[in-house]
Design a protein around this motif. Structure first.
Motif, PDB file in Angstrom:
ATOM      1  N   ASP A  51      -5.179 -11.858   4.311  1.00 22.11           N
ATOM      2  CA  ASP A  51      -3.764 -12.003   3.971  1.00 22.11           C
ATOM      3  C   ASP A  51      -2.982 -10.960   4.766  1.00 22.11           C
ATOM      4  N   PRO A  52      -2.693 -11.246   6.051  1.00 20.10           N
ATOM      5  CA  PRO A  52      -2.023 -10.243   6.873  1.00 20.10           C
ATOM      6  C   PRO A  52      -0.654  -9.844   6.331  1.00 20.10           C
ATOM      7  N   PRO A  53      -0.299  -8.583   6.490  1.00 17.26           N
ATOM      8  CA  PRO A  53       1.033  -8.127   6.082  1.00 17.26           C
ATOM      9  C   PRO A  53       2.047  -8.420   7.191  1.00 17.26           C
ATOM     10  N   HIS A  82       3.820  -8.688  -6.102  1.00 21.67           N
ATOM     11  CA  HIS A  82       4.239  -9.106  -4.769  1.00 21.67           C
ATOM     12  C   HIS A  82       3.027  -9.240  -3.850  1.00 21.67           C
ATOM     13  N   SER A  83       2.873 -10.396  -3.245  1.00 23.56           N
ATOM     14  CA  SER A  83       1.840 -10.711  -2.261  1.00 23.56           C
ATOM     15  C   SER A  83       0.436 -10.890  -2.855  1.00 23.56           C
ATOM     16  N   GLU A  84       0.257 -10.676  -4.142  1.00 23.36           N
ATOM     17  CA  GLU A  84      -1.070 -10.865  -4.753  1.00 23.36           C
ATOM     18  C   GLU A  84      -1.380 -12.360  -4.810  1.00 23.36           C
ATOM     19  N   LYS A  85      -2.572 -12.713  -4.390  1.00 24.16           N
ATOM     20  CA  LYS A  85      -2.978 -14.108  -4.308  1.00 24.16           C
ATOM     21  C   LYS A  85      -3.687 -14.548  -5.591  1.00 24.16           C
ATOM     22  N   PRO A 142     -22.376 -13.552   3.012  1.00 24.49           N
ATOM     23  CA  PRO A 142     -21.545 -12.349   2.854  1.00 24.49           C
ATOM     24  C   PRO A 142     -20.064 -12.708   2.928  1.00 24.49           C
ATOM     25  N   LYS A 143     -19.262 -11.992   2.143  1.00 28.68           N
ATOM     26  CA  LYS A 143     -17.813 -12.219   2.114  1.00 28.68           C
ATOM     27  C   LYS A 143     -17.098 -10.896   2.273  1.00 28.68           C
ATOM     28  N   ILE A 144     -15.989 -10.949   3.006  1.00 26.18           N
ATOM     29  CA  ILE A 144     -15.167  -9.759   3.191  1.00 26.18           C
ATOM     30  C   ILE A 144     -13.707 -10.175   3.124  1.00 26.18           C
ATOM     31  N   GLU A 145     -12.894  -9.309   2.549  1.00 23.22           N
ATOM     32  CA  GLU A 145     -11.457  -9.548   2.476  1.00 23.22           C
ATOM     33  C   GLU A 145     -10.739  -8.479   3.285  1.00 23.22           C
ATOM     34  N   LEU A 146      -9.908  -8.924   4.218  1.00 20.62           N
ATOM     35  CA  LEU A 146      -9.079  -8.001   4.982  1.00 20.62           C
ATOM     36  C   LEU A 146      -7.784  -7.778   4.202  1.00 20.62           C
ATOM     37  N   PHE A 147      -7.307  -6.545   4.177  1.00 23.96           N
ATOM     38  CA  PHE A 147      -6.127  -6.163   3.394  1.00 23.96           C
ATOM     39  C   PHE A 147      -6.381  -6.364   1.900  1.00 23.96           C
ATOM     40  N   GLN A 148      -7.582  -6.030   1.500  1.00 24.84           N
ATOM     41  CA  GLN A 148      -8.010  -6.196   0.109  1.00 24.84           C
ATOM     42  C   GLN A 148      -7.127  -5.357  -0.815  1.00 24.84           C
ATOM     43  N   ARG A 149      -6.668  -5.974  -1.916  1.00 26.09           N
ATOM     44  CA  ARG A 149      -5.825  -5.276  -2.893  1.00 26.09           C
ATOM     45  C   ARG A 149      -6.642  -4.655  -4.023  1.00 26.09           C
ATOM     46  N   ARG A 150      -7.779  -5.267  -4.336  1.00 25.88           N
ATOM     47  CA  ARG A 150      -8.643  -4.697  -5.375  1.00 25.88           C
ATOM     48  C   ARG A 150     -10.079  -5.075  -5.055  1.00 25.88           C
ATOM     49  N   ALA A 151     -10.978  -4.194  -5.438  1.00 28.02           N
ATOM     50  CA  ALA A 151     -12.394  -4.454  -5.202  1.00 28.02           C
ATOM     51  C   ALA A 151     -12.832  -5.669  -6.016  1.00 28.02           C
ATOM     52  N   GLY A 160      -8.921  -2.968   5.630  1.00 28.65           N
ATOM     53  CA  GLY A 160      -7.570  -3.231   6.060  1.00 28.65           C
ATOM     54  C   GLY A 160      -6.748  -1.995   5.856  1.00 28.65           C
ATOM     55  N   ASN A 161      -5.416  -2.133   5.823  1.00 25.22           N
ATOM     56  CA  ASN A 161      -4.588  -0.935   5.720  1.00 25.22           C
ATOM     57  C   ASN A 161      -3.995  -0.736   4.333  1.00 25.22           C
ATOM     58  N   GLU A 162      -4.394  -1.545   3.362  1.00 20.86           N
ATOM     59  CA  GLU A 162      -3.857  -1.362   2.013  1.00 20.86           C
ATOM     60  C   GLU A 162      -4.827  -0.605   1.147  1.00 20.86           C
ATOM     61  N   ASP A 163      -4.287   0.134   0.191  1.00 20.04           N
ATOM     62  CA  ASP A 163      -5.134   0.841  -0.761  1.00 20.04           C
ATOM     63  C   ASP A 163      -5.767  -0.162  -1.703  1.00 20.04           C
ATOM     64  N   VAL A 164      -7.028   0.053  -2.023  1.00 24.57           N
ATOM     65  CA  VAL A 164      -7.718  -0.793  -2.991  1.00 24.57           C
ATOM     66  C   VAL A 164      -7.582  -0.128  -4.348  1.00 24.57           C
ATOM     67  N   THR A 165      -7.101  -0.917  -5.323  1.00 20.20           N
ATOM     68  CA  THR A 165      -6.921  -0.370  -6.675  1.00 20.20           C
ATOM     69  C   THR A 165      -7.793  -1.106  -7.657  1.00 20.20           C
TER      70      THR A 165
END
Length: 171
Positions: free
Chosen positions: A4-6, A130-133, A149-158, A166-171
């Protein structure tokens, strides 16, 4: 790979309090194309992808051309897509948006999901932060592509069973 690119908007917002940058840092097309693993800056997205790989990338109508160009630059070919329809109207520069687009692209020759695991192309789910899928998209991807295997770029939460960067903090 779930991405989910910013996206940095190219049209202005009349109300400065509604700018995307008030929510998170956006990136240019070039910055997204050249994205590197924060833990290993020599690794790019093409390095991350396996020889037979599927990518699901979110985009907006405004950024669909950029999304296709980035997928091509990363070595992926567009195969399909889905739409997330939201019950409430959101921001928009021309139309007030109630949907987002998900492009499914492949590299190499990954196995097509079994027919019984292929969801419909329209997901109806409420908005969140905002922006959460929607959670359901993760479920669909896990059902469509089990045991890989799966990976999320710009992951918002583990998420269990997924890597993320990605460049977002994971919460």
């Amino acid at each position: 790979i779930y991405c989910d690119p910013p996206w940095r908007p190219t049209d202005g917002v009349l109300d400065p309090t509604r700018q995307i940058e008030n929510q998170y840092q956006t990136l240019t097309w070039e910055e997204i194309r050249d994205l590197r693993d924060p833990a290993n800056p020599t690794r790019t997205v093409p390095d991350l992808a396996t020889s037979d790989c599927v990518m699901a990338m979110w985009t907006t109508a405004q950024k669909i051309g950029d999304a296709f160009a980035i997928l091509t630059a990363w070595g992926f070919t567009t195969k399909s897509g889905a739409v997330w329809v939201k019950p409430s109207i959101g921001m928009g520069y021309w139309f007030r948006q109630r949907h987002e687009l998900l492009i499914l692209a492949t590299r190499g020759a990954p196995a097509t999901p079994l027919e019984e695991t292929r969801p419909g192309s329209v997901l109806e789910a409420p908005r969140k932060r905002h922006s959460e899928k929607p959670e359901q998209m993760y479920v669909w991807l896990e059902q469509m592509f089990p045991g890989v295997p799966k990976i999320e770029l710009f992951q918002r939460r583990a998420r269990e069973g997924w890597d993320g960067w990605g460049n977002e903090d994971v919460t």
